[in-house]
Write a protein that holds these residues in place. Sequence first.
Motif, PDB file in Angstrom:
ATOM      1  N   ILE A 118      14.329  29.978  -7.227  1.00 25.36           N
ATOM      2  CA  ILE A 118      14.508  31.197  -6.358  1.00 25.36           C
ATOM      3  C   ILE A 118      14.275  30.594  -4.914  1.00 25.36           C
ATOM      4  N   ARG A 119      14.012  29.549  -4.677  1.00 26.09           N
ATOM      5  CA  ARG A 119      13.837  28.862  -3.296  1.00 26.09           C
ATOM      6  C   ARG A 119      15.356  28.296  -2.995  1.00 26.09           C
ATOM      7  N   LYS A 120      15.814  27.625  -3.813  1.00 26.13           N
ATOM      8  CA  LYS A 120      16.975  27.002  -3.385  1.00 26.13           C
ATOM      9  C   LYS A 120      18.288  28.057  -3.718  1.00 26.13           C
ATOM     10  N   ARG A 121      18.112  29.012  -4.515  1.00 23.80           N
ATOM     11  CA  ARG A 121      18.986  29.859  -5.104  1.00 23.80           C
ATOM     12  C   ARG A 121      20.212  28.998  -5.640  1.00 23.80           C
ATOM     13  N   GLU A 122      19.641  28.177  -6.490  1.00 21.27           N
ATOM     14  CA  GLU A 122      20.675  27.539  -7.399  1.00 21.27           C
ATOM     15  C   GLU A 122      19.822  27.080  -8.676  1.00 21.27           C
ATOM     16  N   TRP A 123      20.916  26.752  -9.795  1.00 20.22           N
ATOM     17  CA  TRP A 123      20.415  26.710 -10.967  1.00 20.22           C
ATOM     18  C   TRP A 123      19.210  25.345 -10.961  1.00 20.22           C
ATOM     19  N   SER A 124      18.226  25.431 -11.588  1.00 23.75           N
ATOM     20  CA  SER A 124      17.201  24.366 -11.901  1.00 23.75           C
ATOM     21  C   SER A 124      17.729  23.280 -12.777  1.00 23.75           C
ATOM     22  N   ASP A 125      17.810  22.069 -12.342  1.00 19.39           N
ATOM     23  CA  ASP A 125      18.095  20.982 -13.075  1.00 19.39           C
ATOM     24  C   ASP A 125      17.071  20.715 -14.450  1.00 19.39           C
ATOM     25  N   ARG A 126      15.800  21.017 -13.818  1.00 22.72           N
ATOM     26  CA  ARG A 126      14.553  20.537 -14.631  1.00 22.72           C
ATOM     27  C   ARG A 126      14.726  21.639 -15.897  1.00 22.72           C
ATOM     28  N   LEU A 127      14.813  22.885 -15.464  1.00 24.11           N
ATOM     29  CA  LEU A 127      14.860  23.843 -16.710  1.00 24.11           C
ATOM     30  C   LEU A 127      16.233  23.910 -17.557  1.00 24.11           C
ATOM     31  N   MET A 128      17.160  23.524 -16.950  1.00 27.67           N
ATOM     32  CA  MET A 128      18.619  23.204 -17.644  1.00 27.67           C
ATOM     33  C   MET A 128      18.299  22.315 -18.654  1.00 27.67           C
ATOM     34  N   LYS A 129      17.462  21.107 -18.280  1.00 25.98           N
ATOM     35  CA  LYS A 129      17.403  20.171 -19.157  1.00 25.98           C
ATOM     36  C   LYS A 129      16.465  20.392 -20.306  1.00 25.98           C
ATOM     37  N   ALA A 130      15.523  21.061 -20.145  1.00 28.25           N
ATOM     38  CA  ALA A 130      14.401  21.449 -21.082  1.00 28.25           C
ATOM     39  C   ALA A 130      15.244  22.505 -21.993  1.00 28.25           C
ATOM     40  N   LEU A 173       8.313  25.511 -23.500  1.00 28.12           N
ATOM     41  CA  LEU A 173       8.744  25.418 -22.001  1.00 28.12           C
ATOM     42  C   LEU A 173       7.355  25.403 -21.177  1.00 28.12           C
ATOM     43  N   ARG A 174       6.409  26.048 -21.340  1.00 30.10           N
ATOM     44  CA  ARG A 174       5.155  26.160 -20.697  1.00 30.10           C
ATOM     45  C   ARG A 174       4.643  24.489 -20.528  1.00 30.10           C
ATOM     46  N   GLU A 175       4.518  24.035 -21.742  1.00 33.87           N
ATOM     47  CA  GLU A 175       4.072  22.721 -22.138  1.00 33.87           C
ATOM     48  C   GLU A 175       4.951  21.609 -21.318  1.00 33.87           C
ATOM     49  N   GLU A 176       6.266  21.851 -21.641  1.00 34.79           N
ATOM     50  CA  GLU A 176       7.284  20.748 -20.981  1.00 34.79           C
ATOM     51  C   GLU A 176       7.407  20.927 -19.611  1.00 34.79           C
ATOM     52  N   ILE A 177       7.460  22.234 -19.019  1.00 37.58           N
ATOM     53  CA  ILE A 177       7.564  22.386 -17.531  1.00 37.58           C
ATOM     54  C   ILE A 177       6.154  22.240 -16.810  1.00 37.58           C
ATOM     55  N   GLY A 178       5.234  22.869 -17.419  1.00 40.51           N
ATOM     56  CA  GLY A 178       3.913  23.273 -16.741  1.00 40.51           C
ATOM     57  C   GLY A 178       4.009  24.802 -16.335  1.00 40.51           C
ATOM     58  N   GLU A 179       2.980  25.231 -16.527  1.00 36.49           N
ATOM     59  CA  GLU A 179       2.956  26.857 -16.055  1.00 36.49           C
ATOM     60  C   GLU A 179       3.129  26.930 -14.710  1.00 36.49           C
ATOM     61  N   ARG A 180       2.443  26.144 -13.748  1.00 37.96           N
ATOM     62  CA  ARG A 180       2.479  26.034 -12.451  1.00 37.96           C
ATOM     63  C   ARG A 180       4.038  25.872 -11.998  1.00 37.96           C
TER      64      ARG A 180
END
Length: 482
Positions: free
Chosen positions: A186-198, A113-120
């Motif tokens: 945590i900014r939008k207070r909704e599930w992240s599409d990017r993380l769910m896909k990963a 996940l760190r590689e796929e999403i990027g740590e930052r």
Amino acid sequence: MRDQTLLVLDSGTSNVRAVLVKAGTGEIVRKVSVKNHWIEGKEGRWEMEPEILWEHAQSAVEELFRQQADEKLLGLGFSFFGDSLIPVDENCKPLSNLIMAFDTRAWAEAAYLREEIGERAFQEIVGGPCLSMLVCSKLLWLRKNEPQIFQKARYFLHIQEYILGKLGLGVHADYTMANRKTMLDIRKREWSDRLMKAVGVEAERLGGDIQASIYTAGKIERFGRVLFNQEVPVVLGAHDSECGILGLGVVPGKEGILGNISGTYEMLGCFANEASLKQKEGVLECGCGPTRDSVILNGSSIAGAYVTWYQRQICRCPEKMFSEMEEKVCYDGKGELFFLADDDRRGSILCGLDSSTQAEQIYQAVIEGITFKLKTLLDDLERTKRETFESIVCGGGGSSSDRWMQFKADLFRRKVVRVDQAEVSALGAAMIAAIGVGYYQNFSEAASCMVHPGKIFTPDTERSKRYQKKYGMWREKYEQSF
């Protein structure tokens, strides 16, 4: 009205507690604790049987009301351990054991996940670093290693949703616990599409509606097999860390003090503003607070697992360990033993061990190592907040040790205040419940009535100097080792 009581179910990693708290004063009337059973496996696996956890919750409430049978309740609130994962079917029946918070089996998935999403990018979405202990990593592990369970699961619940479901209230989560699924933006207070896909999971499988911690989910007349003598409003409650910070009197909008929860995890935390999401330092985490617009800034150091290791493997009389160690340890900064631990991989090193080393010196090194990690977090918190904390308020089971509290004051070079109520997570959950049922208007009002400061520890100049030097040596060894 001022002596009305609240029932709190405090579900910790070590124990489930049913606690009666006076709404007007924060006084604990009575509590019953049932010890949890962890299942230890290979490769950093730690699990718990969900049905046994539910049985323990019922047993604690049942015993409490056996002794307080005529108690009239203002409401029911909760404190929950986080980072847990329970795959369930369409009837919310568990398909496997609950994976515990400090389970580290998913280190390879975290690396992916760190590689796929990027740590930052990951930190910007979730608020903290991508670790093996996080639910997103565990979900990916489940998908890869237990595909039948992953595919069969209708929901991936945490303990809050599971318990509320057992009470017939549906699948609910508050912001703090939804945040602990580590797929919430945590900014939008909704599930992240990017993380769910990963991870490979859909939003509808991550649970139900997300609400503020003070939201009332409904009313119940029974807690499992325990019949109440009235209808009781049920307030969602929150993650135990956020409950604990509130129970220390650290509330949104209150500046200059920092909370230290001392227990299975040693945690430092305070409430912050949205700017903290961008400027946080080091390995700190930003998370959702108990209301939609609140942010909590915190960091933690694992304590319970390392103390348990010492208790099991080294201490010859584990049932007397704490009382004996309290008498023998001497936190003076002169010891030459260092305990280094990487929480995410659960690797640990003892430096300076020789044939003359005594058992109490190893225990002291473990406690010092845990607390040195807190010192690092304190420095990160002050850089992030752009302020120096005047005092640190401490509570929880570990705070009962006067010697440890004095060591913290010496190491941190800050005044350390121990609250007079050690059960800070239960107290914070009671504050949330009291606001949820309308007894108080806000957290500041609740804290002023329910939280009471106790003993104060001030730094000793000479010991503090020695510990600043030893802390510098510890940091150098830690950075070279991990």
